[in-house]
Motif scaffolding. Sequence first.
Motif, PDB file in Angstrom:
ATOM      1  N   LYS A  83       0.837  -1.210   0.000  1.00 47.11           N
ATOM      2  CA  LYS A  83       0.000   0.000   0.000  1.00 47.11           C
ATOM      3  C   LYS A  83       0.867   1.253   0.000  1.00 47.11           C
ATOM      4  O   LYS A  83       0.537   2.242  -0.645  1.00 47.11           O
ATOM      5  CB  LYS A  83      -0.910   0.026   1.225  1.00 47.11           C
ATOM      6  N   SER A  84       1.973   1.206   0.713  1.00 46.32           N
ATOM      7  CA  SER A  84       2.840   2.382   0.803  1.00 46.32           C
ATOM      8  C   SER A  84       3.511   2.700  -0.526  1.00 46.32           C
ATOM      9  O   SER A  84       3.976   3.820  -0.739  1.00 46.32           O
ATOM     10  CB  SER A  84       3.899   2.196   1.890  1.00 46.32           C
ATOM     11  N   LEU A  85       3.580   1.722  -1.420  1.00 48.88           N
ATOM     12  CA  LEU A  85       4.224   1.921  -2.717  1.00 48.88           C
ATOM     13  C   LEU A  85       3.300   2.563  -3.749  1.00 48.88           C
ATOM     14  O   LEU A  85       3.760   3.046  -4.772  1.00 48.88           O
ATOM     15  CB  LEU A  85       4.723   0.582  -3.267  1.00 48.88           C
ATOM     16  N   VAL A  86       1.995   2.547  -3.474  1.00 49.40           N
ATOM     17  CA  VAL A  86       1.014   3.073  -4.422  1.00 49.40           C
ATOM     18  C   VAL A  86       0.786   4.547  -4.132  1.00 49.40           C
ATOM     19  O   VAL A  86       0.441   4.919  -3.014  1.00 49.40           O
ATOM     20  CB  VAL A  86      -0.321   2.303  -4.318  1.00 49.40           C
ATOM     21  N   SER A  87       0.995   5.370  -5.156  1.00 45.70           N
ATOM     22  CA  SER A  87       0.741   6.793  -4.976  1.00 45.70           C
ATOM     23  C   SER A  87      -0.654   7.114  -5.516  1.00 45.70           C
ATOM     24  O   SER A  87      -1.052   6.643  -6.567  1.00 45.70           O
ATOM     25  CB  SER A  87       1.795   7.636  -5.687  1.00 45.70           C
ATOM     26  N   ILE A  88      -1.373   7.883  -4.752  1.00 45.50           N
ATOM     27  CA  ILE A  88      -2.722   8.294  -5.134  1.00 45.50           C
ATOM     28  C   ILE A  88      -2.680   9.798  -5.341  1.00 45.50           C
ATOM     29  O   ILE A  88      -2.202  10.516  -4.470  1.00 45.50           O
ATOM     30  CB  ILE A  88      -3.734   7.941  -4.020  1.00 45.50           C
ATOM     31  N   PRO A  89      -3.178  10.334  -6.401  1.00 49.21           N
ATOM     32  CA  PRO A  89      -3.733   9.631  -7.562  1.00 49.21           C
ATOM     33  C   PRO A  89      -2.622   9.005  -8.388  1.00 49.21           C
ATOM     34  O   PRO A  89      -1.464   9.405  -8.306  1.00 49.21           O
ATOM     35  CB  PRO A  89      -4.431  10.730  -8.349  1.00 49.21           C
ATOM     36  N   LEU A  90      -3.001   8.012  -9.181  1.00 46.65           N
ATOM     37  CA  LEU A  90      -2.027   7.332 -10.041  1.00 46.65           C
ATOM     38  C   LEU A  90      -1.477   8.303 -11.073  1.00 46.65           C
ATOM     39  O   LEU A  90      -2.193   9.164 -11.547  1.00 46.65           O
ATOM     40  CB  LEU A  90      -2.680   6.151 -10.754  1.00 46.65           C
ATOM     41  N   PRO A  91      -0.194   8.154 -11.411  1.00 48.49           N
ATOM     42  CA  PRO A  91       0.392   9.028 -12.437  1.00 48.49           C
ATOM     43  C   PRO A  91      -0.325   8.847 -13.767  1.00 48.49           C
ATOM     44  O   PRO A  91      -0.784   7.756 -14.090  1.00 48.49           O
ATOM     45  CB  PRO A  91       1.832   8.547 -12.537  1.00 48.49           C
ATOM     46  N   LEU A  92      -0.421   9.917 -14.529  1.00 48.23           N
ATOM     47  CA  LEU A  92      -1.095   9.857 -15.815  1.00 48.23           C
ATOM     48  C   LEU A  92      -0.225   9.189 -16.876  1.00 48.23           C
ATOM     49  O   LEU A  92      -0.751   8.583 -17.814  1.00 48.23           O
ATOM     50  CB  LEU A  92      -1.502  11.253 -16.276  1.00 48.23           C
ATOM     51  N   GLU A  93       1.072   9.311 -16.761  1.00 47.69           N
ATOM     52  CA  GLU A  93       1.959   8.707 -17.741  1.00 47.69           C
ATOM     53  C   GLU A  93       1.957   7.190 -17.585  1.00 47.69           C
ATOM     54  O   GLU A  93       2.124   6.668 -16.500  1.00 47.69           O
ATOM     55  CB  GLU A  93       3.405   9.207 -17.562  1.00 47.69           C
ATOM     56  N   GLU A  94       1.774   6.497 -18.695  1.00 45.62           N
ATOM     57  CA  GLU A  94       1.705   5.025 -18.675  1.00 45.62           C
ATOM     58  C   GLU A  94       2.957   4.418 -18.078  1.00 45.62           C
ATOM     59  O   GLU A  94       2.888   3.487 -17.299  1.00 45.62           O
ATOM     60  CB  GLU A  94       1.486   4.507 -20.090  1.00 45.62           C
ATOM     61  N   GLU A  95       4.108   4.929 -18.428  1.00 43.62           N
ATOM     62  CA  GLU A  95       5.369   4.351 -17.954  1.00 43.62           C
ATOM     63  C   GLU A  95       5.507   4.466 -16.438  1.00 43.62           C
ATOM     64  O   GLU A  95       6.119   3.620 -15.809  1.00 43.62           O
ATOM     65  CB  GLU A  95       6.542   5.032 -18.656  1.00 43.62           C
ATOM     66  N   ALA A  96       4.958   5.488 -15.848  1.00 42.63           N
ATOM     67  CA  ALA A  96       5.071   5.683 -14.411  1.00 42.63           C
ATOM     68  C   ALA A  96       4.252   4.665 -13.620  1.00 42.63           C
ATOM     69  O   ALA A  96       4.506   4.421 -12.450  1.00 42.63           O
ATOM     70  CB  ALA A  96       4.642   7.100 -14.034  1.00 42.63           C
ATOM     71  N   HIS A  97       3.265   4.055 -14.263  1.00 43.25           N
ATOM     72  CA  HIS A  97       2.447   3.048 -13.586  1.00 43.25           C
ATOM     73  C   HIS A  97       3.327   1.883 -13.215  1.00 43.25           C
ATOM     74  O   HIS A  97       3.227   1.246 -12.291  1.00 43.25           O
ATOM     75  CB  HIS A  97       1.318   2.559 -14.473  1.00 43.25           C
TER      76      HIS A  97
END
Length: 58
Positions: free
Chosen positions: A44-58
């Motif tokens: 959970k700590s690794l997930v940033s909210i909101p998710l990045p818009l750039e596909e590569e950053a996912h």
Amino acid sequence: MATGRFKAVLLQKAKDTVIKPQCMGQLLEELLKRESIGAREFAKSLVSIPLPLEEEAH
């Protein structure tokens, strides 16, 4: 409680900044399958909210 100790060692390794992201993912996947609460919190700590818009950053 060898299983608990084993999970703790795997989680410690998953948190190691030296390992590759793919290895971290595999360790976390196995720990989550085994219902490791520590692994869930770390993931959970690794997930940033909101998710990045750039596909590569996912």
